[in-house]
Scaffold this motif. Structure first.
Motif, PDB file in Angstrom:
ATOM      1  N   THR A 105       0.523  -0.956   0.264  1.00 30.72           N
ATOM      2  CA  THR A 105      -0.244  -0.081  -0.083  1.00 30.72           C
ATOM      3  C   THR A 105       1.112   0.880   0.610  1.00 30.72           C
ATOM      4  O   THR A 105       0.154   2.739  -0.193  1.00 30.72           O
ATOM      5  CB  THR A 105      -1.072   0.349   1.340  1.00 30.72           C
ATOM      6  N   THR A 106       2.206   1.296   0.286  1.00 32.20           N
ATOM      7  CA  THR A 106       2.826   2.326   0.266  1.00 32.20           C
ATOM      8  C   THR A 106       2.901   2.943  -1.771  1.00 32.20           C
ATOM      9  O   THR A 106       3.064   4.235  -0.814  1.00 32.20           O
ATOM     10  CB  THR A 106       4.840   1.961   0.691  1.00 32.20           C
ATOM     11  N   PRO A 107       3.155   3.244  -2.010  1.00 30.24           N
ATOM     12  CA  PRO A 107       2.737   3.458  -3.639  1.00 30.24           C
ATOM     13  C   PRO A 107       0.912   4.615  -3.183  1.00 30.24           C
ATOM     14  O   PRO A 107       1.084   5.825  -3.744  1.00 30.24           O
ATOM     15  CB  PRO A 107       2.138   3.023  -4.695  1.00 30.24           C
ATOM     16  N   LEU A 108       0.408   3.980  -3.293  1.00 31.81           N
ATOM     17  CA  LEU A 108      -1.159   4.516  -2.935  1.00 31.81           C
ATOM     18  C   LEU A 108      -1.013   5.500  -1.931  1.00 31.81           C
ATOM     19  O   LEU A 108      -1.667   6.333  -1.841  1.00 31.81           O
ATOM     20  CB  LEU A 108      -2.308   3.596  -2.580  1.00 31.81           C
TER      21      LEU A 108
ATOM     22  N   LYS B 211       1.365   7.168  -0.730  1.00 30.84           N
ATOM     23  CA  LYS B 211       2.948   8.394  -0.959  1.00 30.84           C
ATOM     24  C   LYS B 211       2.099   8.989  -2.270  1.00 30.84           C
ATOM     25  O   LYS B 211       1.758  10.702  -2.182  1.00 30.84           O
ATOM     26  CB  LYS B 211       3.884   7.922  -1.370  1.00 30.84           C
ATOM     27  N   PHE B 212       0.486   8.529  -3.168  1.00 36.37           N
ATOM     28  CA  PHE B 212      -0.098   9.468  -3.756  1.00 36.37           C
ATOM     29  C   PHE B 212      -1.403  10.275  -2.901  1.00 36.37           C
ATOM     30  O   PHE B 212      -0.671  11.465  -3.617  1.00 36.37           O
ATOM     31  CB  PHE B 212      -0.240   8.550  -5.158  1.00 36.37           C
TER      32      PHE B 212
END
Length: 420
Positions: free
Chosen positions: A34-37, A39-40
Motif C-alpha cells: 500500500t506504500t505507493p497508494l 504516497k500518492f
C-alpha cells in the motif's frame, strides 16, 4: 587515491515518539503493497511525509571528504548530528539516503568501556573489550603491557571490575581503546576521563595518534582540545554542514554564533543558580572611561545592578572573565581586595575598576555571582560579552593573534649583555 573518507548526500531520518511493537510478516507485506497508494494520497493532498511531525532529520545532505593523514574536528551544538555521523561511519546505523566510502581499517572510540563485564577481572576485560573493539588476540597480547602501564592500575589487574572505582574503570577502558591500531580513528568526546593528570595523558596519547599520520575524526565540545589536535574542523548545525575549513577560523565563527544567540538580558535569564535572595539585574562592561570600545591596555570597568527584598548583609561579588574557549583569564572578587561594606541597601549599583588589561584582540565573556556569607544567592553564566580591540600597545602597529596567546606583555630585547 589519497582519500580516506568520502561522504556524499548523506542523510539520516528518525521517527520520534512511542511506536508499536515490531510488525508481523503479514503487516510488513501489506504496508509494502500500500506504500505507493499512500504516497500518492500524500502528494495529492499537499502533505509531505518527509516533514511529518513525528519525523526528525538528524543529518541532511552532508557532503565532505577527508584525506589520509588529516585530523578533522567536528563541532556543533547538542543535537547537531555529530554522533549520528560517527555511528553511520562505524556501521552502527545505516543512512536514510546517500553513502559514505571509507578506505582503510576503522577504529572507533564512541564511548568508553563498551562490553566490560563486572564479574571479570581487569585482565580478562582487556582481552574481551579489545576483541569487541576489533583487535586481534595476538595484537592485544603484544600491546598488553603498554595498556596496563597506561591505565596505571597494575596492582588491581586480577581484581573483578565490579570492585573498581569509577575512575579506575574509565582508566582501563580508555587504555584499551587508545591502543587500537587503525588507519582511521573515529573519536566521540571520550577524553574527559579520570582526574586532570590522566586527562592530560589521554590528550597526549591522542596527539601522538594524530602525529603518526593516521586519519582522525574527532568530535568534542571542548574548543581548546579541538584547536590543539585538529588542523581542519567541520561545523554541523541542525544536521547540515554549516562550514568547514582551518580550525581557528571555524572555531571562532562557531563561538561567535553561540554568543550572539545566547545574548539575553540578565534580568530575563532563567538559567541561574542560587536562593534568589539577591539577584543580578544587569551587568555592563566598558573601558575605564566608560566607552564601549575596550582596547588592549585599557582599564576594565564592570558595573553591576543588584536587587533584593531587604538590606543585604556580607555580600561578596565575583566576576569571572573567560575567552570563548572557556579558558579562565581573570577573577574580580570583592573579598580578596578588602570586601564591600557589611550592609548594603536592598537595591544598588556596584562598580569594579581594574588595572590596564593586557588581552590580545578577541571576544570574551563574563560570569557573575553573588554570595551572602557562604550561601550562593545568584549566579548567571555568560552574563555579558565584550570585544577587545587592537591598539598601539607595543607602539609598533603589531599585535599577537588570539589564536595563539591570550595575553600580551610589554617587553624589550637587547643585544649581548648591554641591558639595564
Amino acid at each position: 587515491s589519497d582519500i580516506a573518507i568520502q561522504i556524499s548526500n548523506l542523510s539520516k531520518r528518525y521517527r520520534i515518539g512511542i511506536h508499536n511493537k515490531y510488525p508481523t510478516i503479514r503487516e510488513t507485506l501489506m504496508r509494502a503493497a500500500t506504500t505507493p497508494l499512500r504516497k500518492f494520497r500524500s502528494w495529492t493532498s499537499g502533505r509531505n511525509n518527509e516533514f511529518s511531525a513525528d519525523l526528525i532529520w538528524a543529518l541532511r545532505e552532508v557532503e565532505f571528504e577527508v584525506k589520509q593523514g588529516d585530523v578533522v574536528g567536528i563541532i556543533g551544538r547538542n543535537g547537531a548530528g555529530k554522533s549520528t555521523l560517527l555511528k553511520i561511519l562505524t556501521g552502527i546505523t545505516e543512512p536514510t539516503t546517500g553513502y559514505a566510502d571509507i578506505f582503510g581499517r576503522v577504529g572507533s572510540l564512541l564511548e568508553v568501556g563498551p562490553g566490560f563485564h563486572m564479574e571479570l577481572t581487569g585482565r580478562e576485560n582487556i582481552f574481551m573489550n579489545g576483541a569487541i573493539l576489533g583487535m586481534h588476540r595476538q595484537e592485544i597480547k603484544r600491546k598488553f603491557d603498554e595498556i596496563v602501564a597506561f591505565s596505571e592500575i597494575k596492582e588491581f589487574l586480577d581484581t573483578p571490575v565490579k570492585r573498581y572505582s569509577s575512575g579506575m574503570y574509565m582508566r582501563l577502558a580508555f587504555a584499551v581503546a587508545a591502543h587500537l591500531e587503525a588507519e582511521i580513528l573515529l573519536v566521540d568526546e571520550v577524553l574527559a576521563v579520570g582526574d586532570s593528570a590522566f586527562q592530560k595523558k589521554c590528550l597526549g596519547k591522542m596527539g601522538d595518534v594524530a602525529s603518526q599520520g593516521r586519519t582522525v575524526l574527532f568530535v568534542s565540545h571542548n574548543m581548546s582540545t579541538i584547536q590543539a589536535l585538529c588542523r581542519k574542523t567541520m561545523w554541523l548545525d541542525l544536521g547540515r554542514v554549516k562550514a568547514i575549513g582551518p580550525t581557528p577560523h571555524i572555531v571562532q565563527q562557531y563561538l561567535e554564533s553561540v554568543t550572539t544567540s545566547e545574548n539575553i538580558p540578565v534580568i530575563n535569564r532563567t538559567d541561574r543558580q542560587g536562593d534568589g535572595s539577591v539577584r543580578v539585574c544587569s551587568i555592563r562592561l566598558q573601558d575605564g572611561n566608560g566607552s564601549s570600545v575596550i582596547h588592549t591596555g585599557s582599564r576594565l570597568r564592570v558595573t553591576i545592578a543588584y536587587a533584593g527584598e531587604k538590606p543585604v548583609n556580607f555580600l561578596q561579588v565575583y566576576v569571572s572573565i573567560y575567552d570563548l574557549s572557556h579558558t579562565g583569564i581573570y577573577v574580580l572578587d570583592s573579598d580578596v581586595v578588602g570586601g564591600l561594606p557589611d550592609t548594603l541597601p536592598p537595591k544598588g549599583v556596584l562598580t569594579c575598576l581594574t588595572d590596564p588589561i593586557n588581552l590580545t584582540p578577541g571576544r570574551c565573556y563574563a560570569t557573575v555571582g553573588l554570595y551572602k556569607g557562604n550561601v550562593l544567592a545568584d549566579r548567571v553564566g555568560c552574563a555579558a560579552y565584550f570585544d577587545v580591540e587592537a591598539d598601539e600597545f607595543f607602539k609598533s602597529g603589531k599585535m599577537p593573534s588570539r589564536s595563539y596567546v591570550l595575553c600580551a606583555i610589554r617587553h624589550q630585547w637587547y643585544n649581548g649583555d648591554n641591558y639595564p
